[in-house]
Design an enzyme around this catalytic site. Structure first.
Site, PDB file in Angstrom:
ATOM      1  N   ASP A 153       1.018  -1.435  -0.076  1.00 31.48           N
ATOM      2  CA  ASP A 153      -0.164   0.037   0.021  1.00 31.48           C
ATOM      3  C   ASP A 153       0.794   1.269  -0.068  1.00 31.48           C
ATOM      4  O   ASP A 153       1.989   1.197  -0.775  1.00 31.48           O
ATOM      5  CB  ASP A 153      -0.994  -0.114   1.312  1.00 31.48           C
ATOM      6  N   HIS A 209      -3.688   6.002   3.448  1.00 28.71           N
ATOM      7  CA  HIS A 209      -4.388   4.589   2.900  1.00 28.71           C
ATOM      8  C   HIS A 209      -3.830   3.296   3.699  1.00 28.71           C
ATOM      9  O   HIS A 209      -4.365   2.345   4.123  1.00 28.71           O
ATOM     10  CB  HIS A 209      -4.230   4.534   1.466  1.00 28.71           C
ATOM     11  N   SER A 263     -11.444  -0.652  -0.591  1.00 32.65           N
ATOM     12  CA  SER A 263      -9.975  -0.766   0.223  1.00 32.65           C
ATOM     13  C   SER A 263     -10.201  -0.928   1.552  1.00 32.65           C
ATOM     14  O   SER A 263      -9.374  -1.643   2.212  1.00 32.65           O
ATOM     15  CB  SER A 263      -9.349   0.722   0.218  1.00 32.65           C
TER      16      SER A 263
END
Length: 771
Positions: free
Chosen positions: A145, A219, A556
């Site tokens: 990520d 994220h 996600s």
């Protein structure tokens, strides 16, 4: 969050279109050269393998362009290949080389919890003596990520045991990341520059690495903590979603691979991160990333699919997000059968913001805002068209597009905008209205989206058509309409839940409809998890400090929930393969909500398997599935044969003496030993179609399962045999299912086969497209 992702999707789609149109340009661009299994290099050291790749590259690059003779990434551990700058002609020449399986442009991929884990436990119909945060585990999860922020309380190693001795990875240092930032929780951290500097360009000295594993986006930090965050009491996002924040297995270990930034993720870097993760010794890989469904590559031109295939060979499962391009069909990505593909749903918590009109009537909207407004004062209310700039189209001003509003008319008012133009994200509308000095924004959406926009301190709320109509009626019924927007409050025990998120990408898969995708659905809306401390204090009220937690929505967020669930089941059943665990999660998934009714989508229709796969994950239920469908590497190789790839390429990938079945037609894909059944095309005039499955008993040795059906009218389904009898010596049995569509309705027919032994119910979802 979903609207932001849609905006990123528009930008990335434009980028893909640009790179596609430039394909005929002779200028070099990044390519990935995939050479299949790394068996040829097993006896060579890393430098020798890289030298072999350089020699192959040097055979096609002209002498006058020797400065281009450099490898960006070299793959030699779990699979073989490299990435480099090539022209289209050079790529074409390499693709014909006997050692090369495929050559494709390096794609740019997109970045696609207090309550969520408790909600999943409560939804389980099975009450066991296990809790997701009460087990000890040495499972190592690789999270590919945007990196990680190690100082957050979610990554404390308090109570976590010694680092597993099998771990071979490293904690890379950078200007703002030290080896001491790793601990017994974060046991590995890697990052990737634009070039793999371990391979020196000929005649050039490598530059010093400038990067770091530290997350600058948030994220990766968010997704990692959903998988395996340490339990943190009294967590919240400025008071919202308060509770205990925890990962699926708080004792599991995290290895972070920073392969993405705000600009997206290079496919070649994703492939390198997968290779490193396999070499380091991870058990599971979580990837909340994917390509655009509009330009979806085939399985041997997709870096995630390629890397995940070799992971599956090594017994490592890769879990991926389905994408955020719903609710349109054929938008699901990451659809290879060896991937576990996850859609997104809501939990039983809603975040609402009230609009109070001048006539004292109030309406509920959804939002995350920390509005300083209150009910003691109202502000002028205006529709976008009434505060428009000159020479602006009606559509643009209704949607509050950039440049559409007159700031002199807007200042001090609460503005109403519509959300019927998908090219203008909700965040853009909010920024446009805020920049025009408005007091707030009421957004009216026909569907009332399930994802919540975080507007910071700016007063914002979103309402559906049912509330939007009376608000517009009030606006038009008085000369001086007024309104106020109150700050967000939490609604606990919200019903119904789960609901399939509107943004969650839908099947069927565009590459093949004979494998059901997405596989499963998991919480992905308004998920509270760890977040990097943000320094943009303009979005905070005076006295507020950056939060250690954030609320985000997207597939996600759903993906790491399934990763955590797999780690949980593996911790209880260490001898089960991840393919068996995938089956256990799929055949025990629930299709009902907390009202005991079928799971619905945001349009209030019952969800179907192309929206939610087999249903919502039930980690506790998966501990005792009764039966499993184990999908082996041989199944995946046969899939590649059925799909149409050449046997030579498949052998190069697999490093085994494998031959494709004599009959390798695409319709045989339905026979892959998968935990669900999908038939992409069944002609009513062609009679019955039969599919086969091998069933493995993982329950009591002497068990007998009886079958029953939930089939749509007109579709004749027969299960052979009707009774499956297992013994201590018979643990696997052949199951045949025939489908006859002579009297069925055309289009997709959904149903399920149930296998029941008195204590276990095995739920096998099927989809049949009748033509």
């Amino acid at each position: 969050m979903a609207s932001l992702l849609q905006f990123v999707h528009i930008l990335s789609t434009a980028l893909v279109i640009f790179t596609s149109s430039a394909a005929s340009n002779p200028r070099p661009q990044p390519y990935v050269v995939y050479m299949g299994s790394s068996s040829n290099y097993n006896k060579l050291d890393s430098d020798a393998a890289k030298l072999s790749h350089l020699q192959l590259l040097s055979s096609i690059i002209p002498r006058e362009e020797r400065d281009r003779l450099s490898i960006r990434h070299s793959y030699q551990h779990s699979f073989s290949g490299f990435s480099a700058m090539l022209t289209e002609d050079e790529a074409s020449i390499l693709s014909a080389h006997s050692k090369v399986v495929s050559v494709f442009p390096d794609p740019v991929l997109k970045l696609h919890t207090t309550r969520s884990w408790d909600f999943l436990e409560q939804q389980s119909k099975i009450r066991l003596n296990y809790h997701l945060d009460q087990i000890s585990s040495d499972i190592i999860v690789g999270v590919i990520d945007t990196g990680i922020w190690p100082e957050l309380p979610s990554f404390s190693d308090r109570g976590v045991g010694k680092i597993p001795s099998r771990w071979k990875g490293e904690c890379m240092e950078g200007p703002n990341f030290k080896k001491s930032n790793c601990n017994r929780k974060i046991i590995g951290a890697r990052f990737y520059d634009d070039f793999d500097l371990s391979t020196k360009p000929l005649g050039n000295k490598p530059n010093k690495r400038q990067g770091s594993p530290r997350d600058a986006v948030g994220h990766g930090t968010h997704t990692a903590s959903i998988v395996a965050g340490t339990a943190v009491a009294n967590a919240s996002y400025y008071g919202l979603a308060r509770g205990k924040a925890k990962g699926g297995v708080p004792s599991a270990r995290i290895a972070a691979y920073k392969a993405c930034s705000t600009d997206g993720c290079s496919g070649s870097t994703i492939l390198k991160a997968i290779e490193d993760a396999l070499s380091d010794g991870v058990d599971i890989i979580s990837i909340s990333i994917g390509q655009s469904s509009v330009f979806q590559p085939d399985f041997l031109s997709d870096p995630i699919a390629i890397g995940a295939f070799h992971a599956a060979e090594k017994g490592v499962m890769v879990i991926c997000s389905a994408g955020n391009e719903g609710p349109e069909p054929y938008t699901v990505v990451n659809s290879a059968p060896w991937l576990f593909t996850v859609a997104a749903s809501t939990v039983d918590r809603d975040l609402q913001s009230i609009v109070i009109l001048g006539n004292k009537r109030s309406y509920q909207g959804t939002a995350i805002n920390f509005s300083p407004l209150n009910s003691s004062k109202a502000y002028p209310l205006a529709f976008g068209e009434n505060v428009a700039a000159r020479f602006v189209s009606p559509s643009d001003v209704r949607n509050c597009a950039p440049g559409s509003l007159d700031s002199k008319k807007v200042a001090g008012k609460i503005v109403i905008c519509l959300n019927d133009n998908p090219t203008i994200s909700r965040m853009i509308k909010k920024l446009v209205v805020e920049d025009a000095k408005a007091k707030g924004l009421i957004l009216i959406d026909e569907e009332k989206r399930s994802s919540l926009l975080d507007s910071g301190i700016f007063p914002f709320t979103e309402v559906g058509k049912q509330s939007g109509s009376p608000i517009l009626n009030y606006l038009n019924s008085t000369k001086n309409p007024t309104a106020t927007i109150l700050p967000t409050f939490e609604v606990p025990n919200f019903k119904p839940a789960p609901i399939i998120a509107d943004f969650s990408s839908r099947g069927p898969g565009s590459l093949t409809e004979d494998i059901l995708k997405p596989d499963i659905v998991a919480p992905g809306v308004a998920i509270l998890a760890a977040m990097i401390p943000k320094s943009n204090m303009g979005d905070l009220l005076p006295g507020m400090k950056p939060s250690s937690f954030g609320i985000r929505s997207g597939t996600s967020m759903a993906c790491p929930h399934v990763t955590g669930a797999m780690a949980f089941v593996k911790s209880i059943h260490p001898n089960w393969s991840y393919s068996m665990i995938k089956s256990a999660l799929m055949t025990t998934a629930t299709t009902s909500n907390n009202l005991g009714k079928p799971i619905t989508n945001t349009s209030n229709y019952n969800g179907n398997p192309h929206e939610m796969g087999v249903g919502e994950i039930s980690p506790l239920g998966a501990l005792h599935p009764g039966l499993v469908f184990e999908t082996t590497t041989k199944d995946y190789l046969r899939f590649l044969c059925y799909y149409g790839y050449k046997e030579k390429a498949i052998r190069s990938m697999s490093n085994r003496n494998f031959s494709c079945p004599r009959n390798s037609a695409k319709e045989l894909i339905s026979n892959v030993n998968y935990p669900s059944i999908s038939i992409g095309e069944l002609d009513r005039s062609q009679g019955a179609k039969r599919v086969k499955r091998i069933v493995t008993n993982v329950g009591p040795p002497n068990a007998t399962f009886f079958s029953s059906l939930r089939a749509p009218p007109g579709l004749t389904v027969k299960v052979i045999p009707k009774k499956l009898s297992f013994t201590t010596s018979v643990k696997k049995l052949l199951l045949k299912v025939s489908f006859n569509s002579k009297y069925a309705s055309k289009g997709y027919n959904y149903g399920a086969i149930l296998l029941f032994d008195g204590s276990h119910t095995v739920h096998i979802t099927f989809v049949v497209n009748v033509v």
